[in-house]
Write an enzyme that holds these catalytic residues in place. Structure first.
Site, PDB file in Angstrom:
ATOM      1  N   HIS A 256       0.822  -5.645   8.284  1.00  0.00           N
ATOM      2  CA  HIS A 256       1.243  -5.724   6.886  1.00  0.00           C
ATOM      3  C   HIS A 256       0.514  -4.679   6.039  1.00  0.00           C
ATOM      4  CE1 HIS A 256       2.593  -8.041   3.261  1.00  0.00           C
ATOM      5  NE2 HIS A 256       1.515  -7.486   2.741  1.00  0.00           N
ATOM      6  N   GLU A 257      -0.796  -4.627   6.162  1.00  0.00           N
ATOM      7  CA  GLU A 257      -1.570  -3.682   5.356  1.00  0.00           C
ATOM      8  C   GLU A 257      -1.333  -2.240   5.792  1.00  0.00           C
ATOM      9  OE1 GLU A 257      -2.657  -4.742   2.701  1.00  0.00           O
ATOM     10  OE2 GLU A 257      -2.642  -6.884   3.173  1.00  0.00           O
ATOM     11  N   HIS A 260       1.528  -0.917   3.794  1.00  0.00           N
ATOM     12  CA  HIS A 260       1.084  -0.401   2.495  1.00  0.00           C
ATOM     13  C   HIS A 260       0.406   0.953   2.651  1.00  0.00           C
ATOM     14  CE1 HIS A 260       1.976  -3.851  -0.003  1.00  0.00           C
ATOM     15  NE2 HIS A 260       1.248  -4.677   0.734  1.00  0.00           N
TER      16      HIS A 260
END
Length: 492
Positions: A256-257, A260
């Site tokens: 997920h990170e 980003h």
């Protein structure tokens, strides 16, 4: 062009200082000793005072007035649009208020962390009341008589209106609730058997990050209570967390990170340390993290590759084969924690927070009543009661950081991801063959070329619409994807 060149040189210094301030925040979450909290609050307030003074400087207005926008190209006009918007926003917020907010939220983070550890909402409530009062004052200054929540939302999703999100989320809720109920009526897949040592998890998490194209020469991974990504350009850092009994929390928070972080790393390098050199909105940012984590990372093809890597790292962990592993990774189950929620139920967690924080900002809900309101809404939406504050109202860091208006961008990001995934699948029909080998490059290249490289060049809805072949964002592709995937998994 002299005025434009001078303005951009000034702006680059402001952007560089903003990155330094962000690094102070990263350090506070990862490395800072607990005893430094009060001093760090003063440091953060000092940085915010410097940044605010630069953003309201009179010479910015002089430069803006002296620039002939018609003589600029599209990129320069976009730079000008964002600088003007930031300047106008900053001039509406008193310097005193900007510094007070920065000082308070730095202190509040420590209060929240301790209250969460002690399961004591009453210990956090007073500082939360202070934050809301300051953010409401800020919102009133920005709204100039308009909707105060929209004024805060615009910081995270420019151009978005709460009324529009209400309509979109209202369309999401019925089908999500129906799918949740249908799935939870079915038997659950077999789970993993631990424990899973921290060293193995961190080793695997770095392998997974690299498989999604994260550049460790311009980044690093550390541990934090609440995983996050920080920075832009050539310094983009991520954090994760480990649990001896749940390796998926570490693996998928990392993916997920990385979504980003990859967005920030892949923006056109010519935009570095300019307003265009960062993600255009939190909704678009979240679309990248969610498509990495879910549509790609939890796909049957990628989990087949990941299963083999898990066996290499941990040996036998109770899952017989890749199909059973795919089912375990995508298990739908009751749980309290938003960041650990499955794809079916995740948005229900967000909608709860969206409604509560709007009521707090509007003054329709008092902080003293927040814990009870949270618990009542949670039980109504999920069918069971919150057992303690750390699993309820204290679980998220956002309100302690003053990030009101942020939560709805999570669900908006999921909607955007659904649209992007449909377009990606149409453009790359052989994608699963690559994912089955742990090769995400066809997908990440498509996302980089069609969205990430542009940074802040386009408006949020505009960049999603363009990437999806001029199709405006809609909740329908996300809902169709969820119903097809989990219908097949659970035999609906």
């Amino acid at each position: 062009m002299q005025a434009f060149d001078e303005l951009m040189a000034y702006q680059r210094e402001t952007e560089a200082l903003s990155q330094v301030a962000g690094r102070l925040g990263w350090d506070q979450e990862t490395m800072m000793p607990r005893g430094a909290a009060e001093q760090r609050a003063d440091e953060m307030a000092a940085m915010e005072s410097v940044l605010h003074a630069r953003r309201v400087a009179p010479q910015i207005g002089d430069w803006l007035a002296g620039i002939d926008a018609a003589a600029l190209d599209a990129e320069q006009q976009a730079q000008l649009r964002l600088i003007r918007k930031e300047h106008e926003r900053a001039t509406k917020v008193p310097a005193r208020l900007a510094a007070e907010i920065a000082r308070l939220v730095s202190r509040a983070h420590v209060v929240w962390a301790e209250a969460r550890a002690d399961d004591d909402f009453a210990a956090f409530a007073p500082v939360l009341s202070e934050i809301i009062a300051l953010r409401r004052e800020e919102a009133q200054a920005l709204a100039a008589g308009g909707d105060v929540y929209d004024a805060l939302l615009d910081d995270y999703e420019p151009g978005a209106k709460a009324s529009d999100l209400d309509a979109m989320f209202g369309a999401l809720r019925p089908r999500l609730v129906a799918l949740r109920e249908a799935v939870l009526d079915k038997p659950s897949p077999k789970g993993v058997t631990g424990p899973f040592d921290e060293h193995g998890q961190m080793k695997l998490t770095r392998l997974v990050a690299r498989s999604f194209g994260y550049d460790f020469k311009r980044g690093r991974v550390d541990k934090a209570v609440h995983p996050f990504s920080s920075g832009s350009g050539d310094d983009v850092r991520i954090t994760t967390r480990t649990s001896a009994l749940d390796p998926f929390g570490c693996i998928y928070s990392t993916i997920h990170e990385v979504g980003h972080a990859s967005y920030e790393q892949n923006i056109n390098r010519a935009y570095r340390l300019t307003p265009l050199g960062k993600g255009v909105s939190m909704g678009v940012h979240e679309s990248q993290s969610r498509i990495f984590e879910n549509q790609l990372g939890r796909s049957r093809a990628y989990t087949g590759w990941l299963f083999a890597r898990m066996r290499d790292t941990f040996g036998d962990f109770g899952i017989a084969d890749a199909d059973a592993f795919y089912a375990a990774v995508n298990e739908v189950k009751n749980g309290f924690i938003r960041t650990e929620a499955d794809e079916v139920q995740y948005n229900l967690h967000v909608l709860l927070r969206f409604d509560l924080e709007r009521a707090l900002i509007k003054g329709d809900l008092a902080v003293a009543d927040l814990e009870a309101a949270w618990n009542d809404r949670f039980e109504a939406d999920f069918g069971f009661a919150v057992d303690r504050p750390s699993n309820g109202v204290l679980q998220d860091v956002h309100w302690s950081a003053g990030l009101f208006g942020y939560f709805p961008t999570y669900s908006l990001g999921n909607v955007y991801a659904g649209c992007l995934h449909a377009a990606l699948r149409a453009a790359v029909p052989g994608l699963d063959d690559a994912l089955a080998e742990g090769n995400t490059t066809p997908a990440t290249d498509w996302l980089r070329e069609n969205l990430q490289v542009f940074g802040g060049l386009y408006e949020p809805r505009g960049v999603i619409t363009q990437a999806c072949g001029d199709k405006a964002p809609s909740e329908a592709p996300l809902l169709d994807y969820l119903e097809e995937k989990f219908g097949a998994l659970y035999g609906l």
